[in-house]
Design a protein around this motif. Structure first.
Motif, PDB file in Angstrom:
ATOM      1  N   HIS A 112       0.846  -1.188   0.000  1.00 19.52           N
ATOM      2  CA  HIS A 112       0.000   0.000   0.000  1.00 19.52           C
ATOM      3  C   HIS A 112       0.883   1.240   0.000  1.00 19.52           C
ATOM      4  N   LEU A 113       0.489   2.234  -0.784  1.00 18.24           N
ATOM      5  CA  LEU A 113       1.201   3.505  -0.863  1.00 18.24           C
ATOM      6  C   LEU A 113       0.283   4.620  -0.394  1.00 18.24           C
ATOM      7  N   THR A 114       0.765   5.416   0.554  1.00 19.03           N
ATOM      8  CA  THR A 114       0.050   6.612   0.996  1.00 19.03           C
ATOM      9  C   THR A 114       0.864   7.831   0.591  1.00 19.03           C
ATOM     10  N   VAL A 115       0.256   8.681  -0.219  1.00 20.79           N
ATOM     11  CA  VAL A 115       0.931   9.890  -0.709  1.00 20.79           C
ATOM     12  C   VAL A 115       0.454  11.081   0.109  1.00 20.79           C
ATOM     13  N   PHE A 116       1.405  11.805   0.685  1.00 12.45           N
ATOM     14  CA  PHE A 116       1.092  12.996   1.475  1.00 12.45           C
ATOM     15  C   PHE A 116       1.422  14.221   0.618  1.00 12.45           C
ATOM     16  N   GLN A 117       0.384  14.946   0.232  1.00  7.83           N
ATOM     17  CA  GLN A 117       0.525  16.061  -0.701  1.00  7.83           C
ATOM     18  C   GLN A 117       0.150  17.377  -0.031  1.00  7.83           C
ATOM     19  N   ARG A 118       1.054  18.365  -0.141  1.00  3.15           N
ATOM     20  CA  ARG A 118       0.716  19.718   0.325  1.00  3.15           C
ATOM     21  C   ARG A 118       0.164  20.552  -0.829  1.00  3.15           C
ATOM     22  N   THR A 119       0.903  20.562  -1.952  1.00  4.94           N
ATOM     23  CA  THR A 119       0.504  21.378  -3.107  1.00  4.94           C
ATOM     24  C   THR A 119       0.437  20.504  -4.351  1.00  4.94           C
ATOM     25  N   PRO A 120      -0.723  20.351  -4.969  1.00  6.83           N
ATOM     26  CA  PRO A 120      -0.782  19.603  -6.234  1.00  6.83           C
ATOM     27  C   PRO A 120      -0.049  20.361  -7.326  1.00  6.83           C
ATOM     28  N   ASN A 121       0.649  19.626  -8.175  1.00  7.57           N
ATOM     29  CA  ASN A 121       1.413  20.227  -9.259  1.00  7.57           C
ATOM     30  C   ASN A 121       0.902  19.749 -10.608  1.00  7.57           C
ATOM     31  N   PHE A 122       1.146  20.553 -11.620  1.00  3.93           N
ATOM     32  CA  PHE A 122       0.837  20.144 -12.981  1.00  3.93           C
ATOM     33  C   PHE A 122       1.873  19.104 -13.412  1.00  3.93           C
ATOM     34  N   CYS A 123       1.393  17.947 -13.856  1.00  2.00           N
ATOM     35  CA  CYS A 123       2.302  16.874 -14.279  1.00  2.00           C
ATOM     36  C   CYS A 123       1.962  16.444 -15.704  1.00  2.00           C
ATOM     37  N   MET A 124       2.934  16.603 -16.593  1.00  2.00           N
ATOM     38  CA  MET A 124       2.755  16.215 -17.983  1.00  2.00           C
ATOM     39  C   MET A 124       3.175  14.757 -18.173  1.00  2.00           C
ATOM     40  N   PRO A 125       2.584  14.054 -19.145  1.00  2.00           N
ATOM     41  CA  PRO A 125       3.070  12.710 -19.455  1.00  2.00           C
ATOM     42  C   PRO A 125       4.499  12.787 -20.006  1.00  2.00           C
ATOM     43  N   ALA A 126       5.395  11.982 -19.481  1.00  2.00           N
ATOM     44  CA  ALA A 126       6.797  12.041 -19.913  1.00  2.00           C
ATOM     45  C   ALA A 126       6.977  11.496 -21.323  1.00  2.00           C
ATOM     46  N   GLN A 127       6.115  10.563 -21.686  1.00  2.00           N
ATOM     47  CA  GLN A 127       6.192   9.917 -23.013  1.00  2.00           C
ATOM     48  C   GLN A 127       7.554   9.261 -23.237  1.00  2.00           C
ATOM     49  N   ASN A 128       8.098   8.679 -22.211  1.00  2.00           N
ATOM     50  CA  ASN A 128       9.334   7.905 -22.359  1.00  2.00           C
ATOM     51  C   ASN A 128       9.025   6.573 -23.031  1.00  2.00           C
ATOM     52  N   GLU A 179      -3.605  19.761 -27.046  1.00  2.00           N
ATOM     53  CA  GLU A 179      -3.650  18.295 -27.146  1.00  2.00           C
ATOM     54  C   GLU A 179      -2.369  17.767 -27.791  1.00  2.00           C
ATOM     55  N   LEU A 180      -1.885  18.454 -28.824  1.00  2.00           N
ATOM     56  CA  LEU A 180      -0.640  18.055 -29.472  1.00  2.00           C
ATOM     57  C   LEU A 180       0.507  18.082 -28.469  1.00  2.00           C
ATOM     58  N   ARG A 181       0.578  19.140 -27.676  1.00  2.00           N
ATOM     59  CA  ARG A 181       1.665  19.280 -26.706  1.00  2.00           C
ATOM     60  C   ARG A 181       1.548  18.226 -25.601  1.00  2.00           C
ATOM     61  N   TRP A 182       0.332  17.906 -25.206  1.00  2.00           N
ATOM     62  CA  TRP A 182       0.124  16.857 -24.203  1.00  2.00           C
ATOM     63  C   TRP A 182       0.642  15.522 -24.736  1.00  2.00           C
ATOM     64  N   GLN A 183       0.357  15.231 -25.995  1.00  2.00           N
ATOM     65  CA  GLN A 183       0.798  13.975 -26.585  1.00  2.00           C
ATOM     66  C   GLN A 183       2.321  13.939 -26.787  1.00  2.00           C
TER      67      GLN A 183
END
Length: 444
Positions: A112-128, A179-183
């Motif tokens: 089980h993973l518990t994530v403790f978050q203070r500030t949500p951040n914008f996260c883009m798909p890395a597309q690795n 959408e292009l930039r997200w992809q």
């Protein structure tokens, strides 16, 4: 970088496991005396601080950590042999750049993973993904052109920017571009339109597009809302990228805790306690960032002309000419530090530019039979004013609660540290200084 070190036989000049305690300038001899933790003293004409801008890991001062019975780690000081969390209960504190990359991997292993978050951040798909052979051939065939372009680009790499302004096109065109930039993934979204970091309306359009992606991906509306960034402009806190980050919160073995509404009070022998609940875990991972930009230099006791310390000089924020030379500290140079593009750049590109520039200055001194170069107070002040003036044209000062301002380090002065004028622009300014006989430096 390993390849370069091996190809040019650089390791013979590198001492590992050597912690530098102090560096003191001897004005009479025009030399630096550098002392290491094991008592060795090195005398050098020039001292270059290539200590890294994100290298001093910060573990928050939470009561009880010394009593924790499990294992704990910091993402910036990770064991080389790795950490096996298979079947364990894990807490990750922090959802910035390190956290967003780490969390999906931990979730795959942990019971089980518990994530403790203070500030949500914008996260883009890395597309690795695995390198496609055809793409690799194409890139290698164009290395010289690509590197030449990167050296004069805004951010020091090959990501093409859209010259259009967001509100000059239709809503449909904006959405298609986003959408292009997200992809494309990574940090491409910052270049979707030329005014993303300047116009608050354009910025909000971009931010809302990404918020919509979060709502699409995360199935639980309450969790999606917790993960949705608000209260700061898109890109003005370090933009994150990860693989399957938002999708991770759809897993049954992942819990998100909002520590802004229920702060962590202490670490207990068996886990963590917030103001609302107790969480028993086997492993704690701090993804809590770094004393950025200045921390690695201020850990060294550096004294310049007249015995002034760098800590004293930078008590109200870092000051230097071109981000490379602090006045009052002759023959002391900084690589990719505050006042230069630094973290707003492909770091290797900017490191190379600084190393080449510093090495050329040192060579020039030698050719002229000179021994000393020192930035003037006037040149330093004018550069600081320019750095601040350029920053004021952007949205960064409107969102000052980030490590770009030192906001994540208790007691650190709130000063915008990177140069946001662009890698190519900075290179030209530095080259102009050199072409004008190192204008702003006293050479002697």
């Amino acid at each position: 970088m390993h390849h370069v070190a091996e190809r040019f036989d650089l390791r013979r000049d590198i001492r590992c496991d050597a912690r530098v305690l102090s560096a003191t300038f001897d004005a009479d001899a025009s030399r630096w005396s550098v002392r290491t933790e094991d008592g060795e003293v090195v005398s050098a004409q020039f001292c270059v601080l290539a200590t890294g801008v994100l290298s001093v890991a910060q573990v928050p001062a939470i009561d009880g950590l010394e009593d924790f019975h499990g294992e704990w780690y910091h993402t910036g000081d990770w064991p080389h042999e790795g950490v096996d969390v298979t079947g364990k209960r894990v807490a990750v504190i922090g959802t910035g750049s390190s956290g967003t990359q780490l969390i999906p991997l931990v979730a795959e292993q942990a019971a089980h993973l518990t994530v403790f978050q203070r500030t949500p951040n914008f996260c883009m798909p890395a597309q690795n993904h695995a390198m496609i052979e055809k793409v690799e051939r194409e890139w290698k065939a164009e290395y010289p052109q690509r590197r030449a372009f990167a050296r004069v680009s805004g951010f020091g790499h090959n990501q093409l920017s859209n010259p259009q302004k967001a509100m000059e096109v239709s809503a449909e065109e904006r959405s298609a571009e986003f959408e292009l930039r997200w992809q494309l993934g990574g940090l491409y979204m910052m270049r979707a339109f030329s005014d993303i970091l300047v116009d608050p309306v354009a910025n909000e359009e971009c931010a809302e597009f990404v918020r919509g992606k979060i709502r699409e991906i995360v199935r639980d509306p309450e969790v999606a809302e917790k993960l949705t960034p608000r209260g700061f402009h898109f890109g003005t806190k370090r933009l994150c990228s990860g693989t399957g980050y938002y999708e991770t919160y759809n897993r049954d073995n992942v819990t998100l805790v909002d520590v802004r509404s229920a702060p962590i009070e202490r670490i207990t022998p068996t886990g963590l306690a917030t103001t609302e609940a107790q969480y028993d875990v086997d492993v704690i991972v701090f993804a809590t960032g770094f004393d950025a930009m200045t921390g690695s230099m201020l850990k060294i006791d550096i004294h310049g002309v007249g015995g002034q310390s760098l800590q004293e000089k930078w008590a109200h924020g870092p000051r230097s000419y071109l981000g490379v030379a602090p006045a009052g500290f002759p023959n002391l140079f900084i690589v990719a530090g505050p006042g230069s593009p630094s973290v707003f750049s492909n770091m290797v590109n900017s490191i190379e530019q600084h190393v080449e520039w510093i090495a050329t200055l040192i060579e020039e001194l030698s050719l002229r039979g000179l021994s000393r170069a020192e930035a003037t107070e006037n040149a330093e002040q004018q550069w600081i004013e320019h750095v601040n003036e350029v920053a004021e044209r952007t949205l960064y000062p409107r969102s000052p609660n980030s490590w770009f301002f030192g906001a994540n380090t208790p007691g650190k002065p709130r000063v915008f540290m990177p140069y946001v004028g662009g890698v190519g622009t900075y290179r030209q300014k530095a080259d102009d200084v050199a072409a004008k006989d190192y204008e702003g430096f006293a050479l002697s």
